[in-house]
Design a protein around this motif. Structure first.
Motif, PDB file in Angstrom:
ATOM      1  N   VAL A 614       0.862  -1.184   0.000  1.00  0.00           N
ATOM      2  CA  VAL A 614       0.000   0.000   0.000  1.00  0.00           C
ATOM      3  C   VAL A 614       0.895   1.230   0.000  1.00  0.00           C
ATOM      4  O   VAL A 614       1.992   1.222   0.572  1.00  0.00           O
ATOM      5  N   PRO A 615       0.465   2.296  -0.638  1.00  0.00           N
ATOM      6  CA  PRO A 615       1.307   3.499  -0.688  1.00  0.00           C
ATOM      7  C   PRO A 615       1.442   4.154   0.673  1.00  0.00           C
ATOM      8  O   PRO A 615       0.473   4.259   1.424  1.00  0.00           O
ATOM      9  N   ASP A 616       2.672   4.582   0.978  1.00  0.00           N
ATOM     10  CA  ASP A 616       2.909   5.324   2.212  1.00  0.00           C
ATOM     11  C   ASP A 616       3.288   6.768   1.942  1.00  0.00           C
ATOM     12  O   ASP A 616       3.396   7.557   2.875  1.00  0.00           O
ATOM     13  N   CYS A 617       3.496   7.114   0.678  1.00  0.00           N
ATOM     14  CA  CYS A 617       3.819   8.485   0.293  1.00  0.00           C
ATOM     15  C   CYS A 617       2.763   8.974  -0.692  1.00  0.00           C
ATOM     16  O   CYS A 617       2.609   8.381  -1.770  1.00  0.00           O
ATOM     17  N   ILE A 618       2.060  10.024  -0.342  1.00  0.00           N
ATOM     18  CA  ILE A 618       0.998  10.557  -1.191  1.00  0.00           C
ATOM     19  C   ILE A 618       1.523  11.799  -1.899  1.00  0.00           C
ATOM     20  O   ILE A 618       1.951  12.763  -1.241  1.00  0.00           O
ATOM     21  N   ASN A 663       2.923   9.837   4.477  1.00  0.00           N
ATOM     22  CA  ASN A 663       3.903  10.848   4.127  1.00  0.00           C
ATOM     23  C   ASN A 663       3.348  11.709   2.993  1.00  0.00           C
ATOM     24  O   ASN A 663       2.687  11.204   2.087  1.00  0.00           O
ATOM     25  N   LEU A 664       3.655  12.994   3.046  1.00  0.00           N
ATOM     26  CA  LEU A 664       3.080  13.936   2.100  1.00  0.00           C
ATOM     27  C   LEU A 664       4.175  14.514   1.211  1.00  0.00           C
ATOM     28  O   LEU A 664       5.212  14.983   1.705  1.00  0.00           O
ATOM     29  N   LEU A 665       3.948  14.462  -0.098  1.00  0.00           N
ATOM     30  CA  LEU A 665       4.852  15.055  -1.082  1.00  0.00           C
ATOM     31  C   LEU A 665       4.029  15.985  -1.957  1.00  0.00           C
ATOM     32  O   LEU A 665       3.175  15.538  -2.727  1.00  0.00           O
ATOM     33  N   LEU A 666       4.281  17.292  -1.838  1.00  0.00           N
ATOM     34  CA  LEU A 666       3.601  18.272  -2.668  1.00  0.00           C
ATOM     35  C   LEU A 666       4.475  18.573  -3.882  1.00  0.00           C
ATOM     36  O   LEU A 666       5.620  19.005  -3.730  1.00  0.00           O
ATOM     37  N   ALA A 667       3.941  18.324  -5.072  1.00  0.00           N
ATOM     38  CA  ALA A 667       4.717  18.463  -6.306  1.00  0.00           C
ATOM     39  C   ALA A 667       4.379  19.780  -6.990  1.00  0.00           C
ATOM     40  O   ALA A 667       3.201  20.141  -7.134  1.00  0.00           O
ATOM     41  N   ALA A 668       5.422  20.482  -7.416  1.00  0.00           N
ATOM     42  CA  ALA A 668       5.229  21.764  -8.095  1.00  0.00           C
ATOM     43  C   ALA A 668       6.257  21.935  -9.194  1.00  0.00           C
ATOM     44  O   ALA A 668       7.360  21.362  -9.135  1.00  0.00           O
ATOM     45  N   ASN A 669       5.891  22.699 -10.216  1.00  0.00           N
ATOM     46  CA  ASN A 669       6.802  23.132 -11.285  1.00  0.00           C
ATOM     47  C   ASN A 669       7.262  21.982 -12.172  1.00  0.00           C
ATOM     48  O   ASN A 669       8.328  22.065 -12.789  1.00  0.00           O
ATOM     49  N   LEU A 865       7.749  19.254  -1.950  1.00  0.00           N
ATOM     50  CA  LEU A 865       7.705  19.636  -0.547  1.00  0.00           C
ATOM     51  C   LEU A 865       7.372  18.383   0.264  1.00  0.00           C
ATOM     52  O   LEU A 865       6.343  17.748   0.035  1.00  0.00           O
ATOM     53  N   VAL A 866       8.236  18.051   1.207  1.00  0.00           N
ATOM     54  CA  VAL A 866       8.207  16.736   1.853  1.00  0.00           C
ATOM     55  C   VAL A 866       7.852  16.882   3.329  1.00  0.00           C
ATOM     56  O   VAL A 866       8.356  17.789   4.015  1.00  0.00           O
ATOM     57  N   TRP A 867       7.000  15.990   3.793  1.00  0.00           N
ATOM     58  CA  TRP A 867       6.706  15.897   5.229  1.00  0.00           C
ATOM     59  C   TRP A 867       6.426  14.450   5.585  1.00  0.00           C
ATOM     60  O   TRP A 867       5.682  13.770   4.905  1.00  0.00           O
ATOM     61  N   ASN A 868       7.072  13.983   6.649  1.00  0.00           N
ATOM     62  CA  ASN A 868       6.907  12.609   7.110  1.00  0.00           C
ATOM     63  C   ASN A 868       5.699  12.557   8.034  1.00  0.00           C
ATOM     64  O   ASN A 868       5.767  12.968   9.196  1.00  0.00           O
ATOM     65  N   GLY A 869       4.584  12.040   7.520  1.00  0.00           N
ATOM     66  CA  GLY A 869       3.375  11.956   8.315  1.00  0.00           C
ATOM     67  C   GLY A 869       3.263  10.682   9.115  1.00  0.00           C
ATOM     68  O   GLY A 869       2.378  10.556   9.967  1.00  0.00           O
ATOM     69  N   GLN A 870       4.154   9.725   8.883  1.00  0.00           N
ATOM     70  CA  GLN A 870       4.114   8.465   9.629  1.00  0.00           C
ATOM     71  C   GLN A 870       4.908   8.532  10.920  1.00  0.00           C
ATOM     72  O   GLN A 870       4.700   7.710  11.812  1.00  0.00           O
ATOM     73  N   GLY A 871       5.862   9.478  10.987  1.00  0.00           N
ATOM     74  CA  GLY A 871       6.669   9.610  12.187  1.00  0.00           C
ATOM     75  C   GLY A 871       7.683   8.515  12.364  1.00  0.00           C
ATOM     76  O   GLY A 871       8.198   8.324  13.471  1.00  0.00           O
ATOM     77  N   ALA A 872       8.002   7.772  11.318  1.00  0.00           N
ATOM     78  CA  ALA A 872       8.948   6.659  11.410  1.00  0.00           C
ATOM     79  C   ALA A 872      10.111   6.905  10.464  1.00  0.00           C
ATOM     80  O   ALA A 872       9.936   7.432   9.366  1.00  0.00           O
ATOM     81  N   GLN A 873      11.303   6.509  10.901  1.00  0.00           N
ATOM     82  CA  GLN A 873      12.480   6.644  10.048  1.00  0.00           C
ATOM     83  C   GLN A 873      12.415   5.649   8.892  1.00  0.00           C
ATOM     84  O   GLN A 873      11.918   4.537   9.041  1.00  0.00           O
ATOM     85  N   VAL A 874      12.919   6.085   7.752  1.00  0.00           N
ATOM     86  CA  VAL A 874      12.978   5.200   6.584  1.00  0.00           C
ATOM     87  C   VAL A 874      14.413   4.883   6.211  1.00  0.00           C
ATOM     88  O   VAL A 874      14.667   4.251   5.186  1.00  0.00           O
ATOM     89  N   ILE A 875      15.377   5.331   7.025  1.00  0.00           N
ATOM     90  CA  ILE A 875      16.784   4.965   6.861  1.00  0.00           C
ATOM     91  C   ILE A 875      17.209   4.221   8.113  1.00  0.00           C
ATOM     92  O   ILE A 875      16.920   4.639   9.236  1.00  0.00           O
ATOM     93  N   SER A 876      17.884   3.127   7.912  1.00  0.00           N
ATOM     94  CA  SER A 876      18.335   2.317   9.045  1.00  0.00           C
ATOM     95  C   SER A 876      19.801   1.984   8.863  1.00  0.00           C
ATOM     96  O   SER A 876      20.273   1.743   7.737  1.00  0.00           O
ATOM     97  N   SER A 877      20.523   1.970   9.965  1.00  0.00           N
ATOM     98  CA  SER A 877      21.927   1.558   9.935  1.00  0.00           C
ATOM     99  C   SER A 877      22.102   0.150  10.471  1.00  0.00           C
ATOM    100  O   SER A 877      23.218  -0.296  10.702  1.00  0.00           O
ATOM    101  N   ASN A 878      20.989  -0.558  10.685  1.00  0.00           N
ATOM    102  CA  ASN A 878      21.082  -1.939  11.147  1.00  0.00           C
ATOM    103  C   ASN A 878      21.615  -2.837  10.043  1.00  0.00           C
ATOM    104  O   ASN A 878      21.303  -2.655   8.868  1.00  0.00           O
ATOM    105  N   ILE A 879      22.386  -3.796  10.431  1.00  0.00           N
ATOM    106  CA  ILE A 879      22.963  -4.736   9.459  1.00  0.00           C
ATOM    107  C   ILE A 879      22.026  -5.925   9.302  1.00  0.00           C
ATOM    108  O   ILE A 879      21.543  -6.479  10.258  1.00  0.00           O
TER     109      ILE A 879
END
Length: 879
Positions: A614-618, A663-669, A865-879
């Motif tokens: 399911v999409p997490d970025c709109i 997560n919200l992505l507002l696209a312009a131009n 224009l980006v805003w993380n609406g889920q409040g969760a990190q999408v980058i991890s340094s876990n191996i």
């Protein structure tokens, strides 16, 4: 796939004339009369019967495979080609069909040459001037024999059936006379070739002597050997050599299948006629094997190829008649089968320039142009001379066709397609799979060189057709059923997996109005960019259809500009439109219907995707200044806009997205010249607010990565930062050529390089690039500008609770930030900007917020224009 332009009335052949007789005549070839005794001499009765049983087992399993398929529905002309192409796809079908057609044409050449050789060797003296004239006499005789067979094939299936009936009577007579001569002879006699070459009435003593294999060195191996074996005189006639002679001769059981378009009831006639022909042929071969083993000496069988002709009544006339009728019937059947395969391929337009070969006569749908071309190939092959070197290759083409037919049945059964329920039930996918493996093993057993050459030839044609039909959606194949099944199983399996940030990938949903993309190309550049961004994830283009009576409106062009496309669904048609406008589009289309744009968008955000995909970025197109104008925003025809009617509804859609924790992505131009230039620039610029820098620097960063990552105070900010850094990395790495990332921030008014926070800010930006593992990234702290300072850090902390809110004092800072971005990022390919620090505004001022966002992106390159609406990190340094 396409069929003939005009349907022609087909023939109505019965099971006997249309399937049984052609199959039986093809199986009972010249080998029955000229090489079977040689096999008995070398391999004995038991060895010869074992070869016969194995060969017919392979035949019968293949028959069960194509009988199941032809009894599952309407069978058209083309035989094995039609079966393979409709199940394995046009590439496999065309590869096997083309080589099958060539094989049939050359098979006609081989058999007409065999017919001429038997006639010339039997009735023309060796010292005759005709024999002394070289091979051209036999070529002329073969050409003269081929012409009347062409005439029979050209007239049609009716004449073919009549001629076959006469030939069948002659062949049946020959078989009966030969078998009678073996089992009912009253006296023995000496055969030419030596004192040990004898014929005796059928007796158990002679049978006992010929039971078991006894291969010897024989000059006859040089005449009997196929696949390049036995040509060197002095070699032992091994099982491999004898098998290469017998096996190809007894597996020609597809003649009835090739006439599928001429049969009255192909689903019934093909299984019944083919099995009956194979059973009768097996009995005839077995009778002659036992008869020769019980009447002729081992030496005669091993060293004399004409032993059967010399030991039957009539001075060998009936053996010659059997060879002649077998060869002529095979030639006729080959021309008929080849023409119908070529006609079917031409109608499917597999190869360019062959459409004229798809013509069928008004009566009987006779493929006359295809018959003429098949005849020309067979006739031209007569002038090539010795074709023995390619004969094994043709046998392998036959065997590969059997293999593909078996595989088609296997895959149909394993796909569990509900519509595969054949009326012929005597089959199983296990036996068909085993048989396909056996066929390939036989190919390599006979000669690995010829096997590799045959597979390479099929592979070359397959690759050509696979490229030609890569984007053709008109063809269906069994691969679609397996793709669905595997997709379903994988989707169910994904429910058992725990979501982990280190496995995150972008799943995007773009909200757009419901209209044809060809009429509104302003979205093309954005969709193309999102396709690049989501190469490792998911892209859904959600179209919001707005209006009353929506179920009917979706299919009506007079309501919302949708053009009907036959039986295609709106979703399928929309995806085709996107593929035309954006060739690299790799995503899905989803349509939502509602009375208002907000409800349609809400439904899309709720329902888009399937299972865990399911999409997490709109992605929402931003209202421009032109559209935000209250006097103009209601006018139709605005090029690039979200599927909403006004600024109030636009802000409601943004709030709904965040309330649904997306997560919200507002696209312009992305429209116009700016939108098409993003692929030509060299960098991806990421802008973060100075509030982030100031807050984190005031808390202390430390030298170790976990001091930032594990701090609860920084979790929310790191969630925002991780999203923009991840998107920047994806955008730069997926573009060609790869572009570098720049991480920027703008210091407040009056800042300089010597300020206390500038150096920590630069270190922090470097630290974030290292944390995100973005190589070759650049950082920059912009110090000249006139952004108003923020004195209270606590106010900055509160902004992350609600991004889409602002006091009137905060709305004024956007033009200064816009100036920074215009000055330092004017040459960037794409800007990714964290939404500015905004505090809550009243719901009565949505137009001010829309204008504020519009001012922020004015005259910039393509921007998200980006805003993380889920409040969760999408980058991890876990191996």
């Amino acid at each position: 796939a396409s069929s003939a332009d005009a349907e022609a009335s087909g023939n109505q052949l019965s099971t006997f004339n249309g399937c049984f007789v052609p199959c039986l005549l093809t199986i009972l070839g010249a080998v029955l009369f000229l090489r079977l005794g040689f096999a008995v001499g070398m391999m004995g009765m038991w060895g010869s019967l074992a070869i016969l049983v194995f060969s017919e087992m392979v035949s019968c399993i293949t028959i069960t495979s194509f009988s199941a398929i032809v009894s599952n529905g309407h069978m058209e002309g083309g035989g094995a080609y039609f079966i393979i192409s409709r199940n394995l796809g046009p590439a496999f079908g065309g590869a096997s069909g083309l080589l099958f057609w060539i094989t049939y044409c050359l098979n006609a050449t081989f058999n007409v040459v065999a017919f001429v050789d038997v006639i010339a060797d039997t009735y023309i003296p060796t010292d005759s001037p005709l024999n002394s004239s070289g091979r051209w006499f036999r070529v002329a005789l073969a050409s003269g024999s081929l012409l009347p067979l062409l005439a029979v094939a050209y007239i049609g299936a009716g004449s073919f059936a009549k001629v076959n009936a006469i030939v069948f009577a002659g062949l049946a007579t020959s078989c009966v006379v030969v078998a009678g001569s073996l089992f009912f002879a009253q006296e023995g006699y000496q055969l030419p070739g030596g004192s040990h070459h004898t014929f005796s009435p059928f007796n158990m003593e002679t049978l006992h002597d010929n039971l078991w294999p006894q291969p010897v060195v024989s000059d006859q191996c040089a005449h009997a050997g196929a696949f390049g074996m036995g040509r060197a005189e002095g070699n032992v006639c091994t099982l491999q050599l004898v098998f290469s002679v017998i096996f190809p001769a007894v597996v020609g059981m597809m003649e009835g299948l090739n006439l599928s378009g001429d049969l009255k009831r192909p689903g019934r006639s093909i299984p019944l006629g083919t099995f009956s022909a194979v059973l009768v042929a097996f009995c005839i071969y077995a009778v002659l094997i036992v008869g020769q083993a019980g009447t002729m000496s081992r030496e005669a069988l091993q060293e004399n190829m004409n032993v059967l002709q010399q030991s039957t009544v009539g001075g060998g006339f009936f053996v010659v008649m059997g060879v002649v009728t077998a060869c002529l019937s095979t030639v006729l059947g080959s021309l008929f089968g080849a023409a119908r395969i070529l006609q079917a391929m031409a109608r499917d337009q597999l190869f360019p320039g062959l459409a004229w070969l798809g013509y069928g006569s008004p009566k009987g749908d006779e493929p006359r142009p295809a018959i003429l071309l098949s005849y020309l190939l067979a006739q031209a092959s007569l002038f090539l001379g010795n074709l023995d070197d390619i004969a094994p290759l043709l046998t392998n083409f036959f065997l590969l066709t059997y293999c593909f037919t078996d595989l088609a049945c296997v895959l149909l059964e394993l796909s569990r397609a509900p519509n595969f329920r054949p009326t012929f039930r005597i089959y199983s996918w296990q036996t068909s799979l085993l048989n396909s493996v056996l066929v390939v093993m036989v190919m390599f057993y006979l000669s690995w060189t010829y096997a590799v050459c045959a597979i390479a030839a099929v592979l070359l044609v397959y690759l050509y057709l696979a490229c030609r039909f890569k984007s053709n959606s008109e063809w269906t194949s069994i691969g679609q059923a397996f793709t669905f099944r595997w997709g379903r199983d994988n989707m169910l399996a994904m429910h058992t997996y725990k979501a982990d940030p280190k496995l995150w990938r972008p799943c995007l949903l773009m909200l757009a109005p419901f209209k044809r993309l060809t009429l509104d190309p302003s979205y093309s550049s954005l969709i193309e960019f999102l396709s690049v961004l989501s190469k490792t994830g998911l892209l859904i283009v959600g179209q919001a259809a707005i209006g009353d009576h929506l179920p009917a409106a979706v299919g009506r062009s007079d309501v919302i500009g949708w053009e009907s496309s036959g039986h295609d669904s709106p979703r399928r048609s929309a995806r085709r439109e996107f593929r035309k406008a954006v060739p690299n589009f790799a995503g899905f289309v989803q349509i939502s219907c509602a009375p208002t744009g907000r409800l349609a968008c809400y439904n899309l955000v709720l329902s888009a995707g399937l299972g865990t995909m399911v999409p997490d970025c709109i992605v929402v197109p931003l209202l421009t200044e032109f559209e935000a104008n209250p006097e103009l925003e209601s006018q139709p025809g605005v090029a690039f806009r979200p599927p909403v009617a006004c600024a109030e509804e636009f802000v409601q859609v943004l709030y709904d997205t965040l309330n649904l924790r997306k997560n919200l992505l507002l696209a312009a131009n992305f429209q116009g010249d700016r939108g098409t230039a993003w692929t030509e620039q060299a960098s991806i610029d990421l802008w973060v607010p100075w509030d982030f820098i100031r807050l984190l620097c005031s808390q202390g960063t430390g030298d170790e990565e976990h001091n930032v990552c594990d701090s609860r105070k920084h979790v929310q900010m790191l969630a925002h930062l991780s999203l923009i850094l991840q998107l920047g990395h994806l955008a730069s790495s997926q573009m060609a050529p790869q572009q570098h990332v720049r991480l920027l921030t703008a210091a407040p008014q009056g800042s300089s390089k010597s300020d206390a926070l500038i150096l920590p800010a630069e270190q922090l930006l470097h630290h974030w690039l290292r944390w995100a593992r973005i190589r070759h990234g650049e950082i920059r702290v912009v110090t000249h500008g006139d952004l108003p300072p923020h004195d209270d850090v606590g106010e900055a902390e509160d902004v992350f609770a609600e991004p889409l809110a602002a006091e009137a004092s905060a709305l004024g800072c956007t033009r200064q930030l816009n100036q920074h971005m215009r000055k330092h990022s004017s040459s960037a390919a794409v800007l990714l900007v964290l939404l500015p620090s905004l505090v809550e505004i009243s719901t009565g001022a949505p137009r001010a917020l829309a204008q504020h966002l519009c001012d922020l992106v004015t005259d910039l390159p393509p921007t998200l224009l980006v805003w993380n609406g889920q409040g969760a990190q999408v980058i991890s340094s876990n191996i």
